[in-house]
Design a protein around this motif. Structure first.
Motif, PDB file in Angstrom:
ATOM      1  N   ALA A  23       0.837  -1.213   0.000  1.00  0.00           N
ATOM      2  CA  ALA A  23       0.000   0.000   0.000  1.00  0.00           C
ATOM      3  C   ALA A  23       0.866   1.255   0.000  1.00  0.00           C
ATOM      4  O   ALA A  23       0.530   2.250  -0.663  1.00  0.00           O
ATOM      5  N   ALA A  24       1.987   1.224   0.700  1.00  0.00           N
ATOM      6  CA  ALA A  24       2.896   2.376   0.715  1.00  0.00           C
ATOM      7  C   ALA A  24       3.481   2.605  -0.679  1.00  0.00           C
ATOM      8  O   ALA A  24       3.580   3.754  -1.145  1.00  0.00           O
ATOM      9  N   ILE A  25       3.843   1.523  -1.355  1.00  0.00           N
ATOM     10  CA  ILE A  25       4.350   1.640  -2.731  1.00  0.00           C
ATOM     11  C   ILE A  25       3.263   2.217  -3.634  1.00  0.00           C
ATOM     12  O   ILE A  25       3.530   3.081  -4.476  1.00  0.00           O
ATOM     13  N   ALA A  26       2.034   1.765  -3.449  1.00  0.00           N
ATOM     14  CA  ALA A  26       0.920   2.285  -4.260  1.00  0.00           C
ATOM     15  C   ALA A  26       0.745   3.784  -4.041  1.00  0.00           C
ATOM     16  O   ALA A  26       0.398   4.509  -4.985  1.00  0.00           O
ATOM     17  N   ASP A  27       0.994   4.257  -2.820  1.00  0.00           N
ATOM     18  CA  ASP A  27       0.904   5.695  -2.572  1.00  0.00           C
ATOM     19  C   ASP A  27       1.953   6.468  -3.368  1.00  0.00           C
ATOM     20  O   ASP A  27       1.660   7.521  -3.932  1.00  0.00           O
ATOM     21  N   ALA A  28       3.168   5.944  -3.442  1.00  0.00           N
ATOM     22  CA  ALA A  28       4.213   6.609  -4.236  1.00  0.00           C
ATOM     23  C   ALA A  28       3.845   6.593  -5.720  1.00  0.00           C
ATOM     24  O   ALA A  28       4.061   7.588  -6.438  1.00  0.00           O
ATOM     25  N   GLU A  29       3.273   5.489  -6.169  1.00  0.00           N
ATOM     26  CA  GLU A  29       2.840   5.409  -7.565  1.00  0.00           C
ATOM     27  C   GLU A  29       1.688   6.362  -7.841  1.00  0.00           C
ATOM     28  O   GLU A  29       1.634   6.996  -8.902  1.00  0.00           O
ATOM     29  N   SER A  30       0.777   6.512  -6.886  1.00  0.00           N
ATOM     30  CA  SER A  30      -0.332   7.465  -7.044  1.00  0.00           C
ATOM     31  C   SER A  30       0.189   8.887  -7.096  1.00  0.00           C
ATOM     32  O   SER A  30      -0.345   9.724  -7.834  1.00  0.00           O
ATOM     33  N   ASP A  65       6.271  18.808 -15.324  1.00  0.00           N
ATOM     34  CA  ASP A  65       7.263  18.660 -14.270  1.00  0.00           C
ATOM     35  C   ASP A  65       6.907  17.467 -13.390  1.00  0.00           C
ATOM     36  O   ASP A  65       5.937  17.495 -12.654  1.00  0.00           O
ATOM     37  N   PHE A  66       7.697  16.432 -13.511  1.00  0.00           N
ATOM     38  CA  PHE A  66       7.540  15.285 -12.637  1.00  0.00           C
ATOM     39  C   PHE A  66       8.542  15.484 -11.500  1.00  0.00           C
ATOM     40  O   PHE A  66       9.600  14.851 -11.463  1.00  0.00           O
ATOM     41  N   LEU A  67       8.189  16.379 -10.613  1.00  0.00           N
ATOM     42  CA  LEU A  67       9.109  16.870  -9.597  1.00  0.00           C
ATOM     43  C   LEU A  67       9.579  15.808  -8.611  1.00  0.00           C
ATOM     44  O   LEU A  67      10.628  15.954  -8.008  1.00  0.00           O
ATOM     45  N   LEU A  68       8.822  14.760  -8.454  1.00  0.00           N
ATOM     46  CA  LEU A  68       9.139  13.776  -7.426  1.00  0.00           C
ATOM     47  C   LEU A  68       9.511  12.410  -7.994  1.00  0.00           C
ATOM     48  O   LEU A  68       9.594  11.439  -7.248  1.00  0.00           O
ATOM     49  N   THR A  69       9.769  12.323  -9.287  1.00  0.00           N
ATOM     50  CA  THR A  69      10.053  11.033  -9.910  1.00  0.00           C
ATOM     51  C   THR A  69      11.220  10.318  -9.234  1.00  0.00           C
ATOM     52  O   THR A  69      11.122   9.137  -8.889  1.00  0.00           O
ATOM     53  N   ALA A  70      12.323  11.011  -9.037  1.00  0.00           N
ATOM     54  CA  ALA A  70      13.496  10.384  -8.421  1.00  0.00           C
ATOM     55  C   ALA A  70      13.200   9.986  -6.976  1.00  0.00           C
ATOM     56  O   ALA A  70      13.555   8.887  -6.541  1.00  0.00           O
ATOM     57  N   ARG A  71      12.528  10.856  -6.240  1.00  0.00           N
ATOM     58  CA  ARG A  71      12.197  10.536  -4.846  1.00  0.00           C
ATOM     59  C   ARG A  71      11.233   9.355  -4.762  1.00  0.00           C
ATOM     60  O   ARG A  71      11.373   8.497  -3.907  1.00  0.00           O
ATOM     61  N   ASN A  72      10.258   9.311  -5.653  1.00  0.00           N
ATOM     62  CA  ASN A  72       9.322   8.186  -5.665  1.00  0.00           C
ATOM     63  C   ASN A  72      10.058   6.878  -5.962  1.00  0.00           C
ATOM     64  O   ASN A  72       9.777   5.842  -5.351  1.00  0.00           O
ATOM     65  N   ALA A  73      11.000   6.932  -6.892  1.00  0.00           N
ATOM     66  CA  ALA A  73      11.759   5.726  -7.257  1.00  0.00           C
ATOM     67  C   ALA A  73      12.600   5.234  -6.076  1.00  0.00           C
ATOM     68  O   ALA A  73      12.656   4.020  -5.815  1.00  0.00           O
ATOM     69  N   ILE A  74      13.239   6.139  -5.367  1.00  0.00           N
ATOM     70  CA  ILE A  74      14.044   5.749  -4.203  1.00  0.00           C
ATOM     71  C   ILE A  74      13.153   5.152  -3.127  1.00  0.00           C
ATOM     72  O   ILE A  74      13.478   4.114  -2.541  1.00  0.00           O
ATOM     73  N   PHE A  75      12.018   5.779  -2.877  1.00  0.00           N
ATOM     74  CA  PHE A  75      11.093   5.267  -1.866  1.00  0.00           C
ATOM     75  C   PHE A  75      10.636   3.853  -2.224  1.00  0.00           C
ATOM     76  O   PHE A  75      10.621   2.955  -1.377  1.00  0.00           O
ATOM     77  N   LYS A  76      10.285   3.652  -3.487  1.00  0.00           N
ATOM     78  CA  LYS A  76       9.833   2.317  -3.904  1.00  0.00           C
ATOM     79  C   LYS A  76      10.958   1.291  -3.769  1.00  0.00           C
ATOM     80  O   LYS A  76      10.719   0.150  -3.371  1.00  0.00           O
TER      81      LYS A  76
END
Length: 179
Positions: A133-140, A152-163
């Motif tokens: 569910a946490a991964i799904a939140d980053a994907e959302s 601007d995909f401002l959080l793409t790198a941060r989302n990838a690290i989190f996942k």
């Protein structure tokens, strides 16, 4: 000690030690876990940040992985908050996407807290559900930028690290399920 008593003591010791999670000789347990992750180099780098990971058993590594993911979610939520406080230059769709992402990361952090409780209770199925569910939140969060039409995909790198951090926790949980 009599020979028969020594024999039973030795057998008991071997059985007890054999049931403990342990690394293959010449390889740390963290390294074994990272072999199963999506990105071994990043996995090893993250575990390298925590000196406890070198001597940790599998459950302790799971706790470290969840702690790293949770810390990353907190950092990302604070990063988003700073971006929202400096709204100059943000178009309304980007601002809305950031606001949604902030909520997603608050939710993800709560789910990781629930994962910690599940790990401590040896409820591996629940750990999978909460980390998923946490991964799904980053994907959302990422999808919100795509849907808003923002370039601007401002959080793409941060989302990838989190996942990646969450996937490390899932790799450990899979090994715990197998034990």
């Amino acid at each position: 000690m009599k020979p028969i008593a020594s024999f039973f003591f030795l057998i008991s010791l071997v059985v007890c030690l054999g049931s403990l999670p342990h690394p293959i000789i010449g390889s740390s347990l963290a390294e074994q876990v990272c072999e199963r992750s999506h990105d071994k180099a990043n996995c090893m780098a993250w575990f390298g940040l925590d000196p406890e990971s070198e001597q940790a058993n599998l459950q302790q590594l799971g706790m470290i992985a969840l702690r790293l993911a949770s810390g990353n979610a907190t950092d990302t939520a604070l990063y988003i908050k700073r971006m929202l406080n400096d709204t100059s230059g943000l178009d309304p769709s980007t601002e809305q996407a950031l606001t949604d992402c902030a909520q997603h990361y608050v939710d993800a952090n709560q789910q990781l807290d629930d994962s910690v409780a599940a790990l401590l209770a040896n409820a591996q199925h629940d750990v999978n559900a909460w980390v998923g569910a946490a991964i799904a939140d980053a994907e959302s969060c990422e999808d919100g930028f795509k849907e808003s039409g923002s370039q601007d995909f401002l959080l793409t790198a941060r989302n990838a690290i989190f996942k990646q951090l969450c996937n490390n926790a899932l790799a450990i949980n899979k090994l715990l399920t197998a034990n």
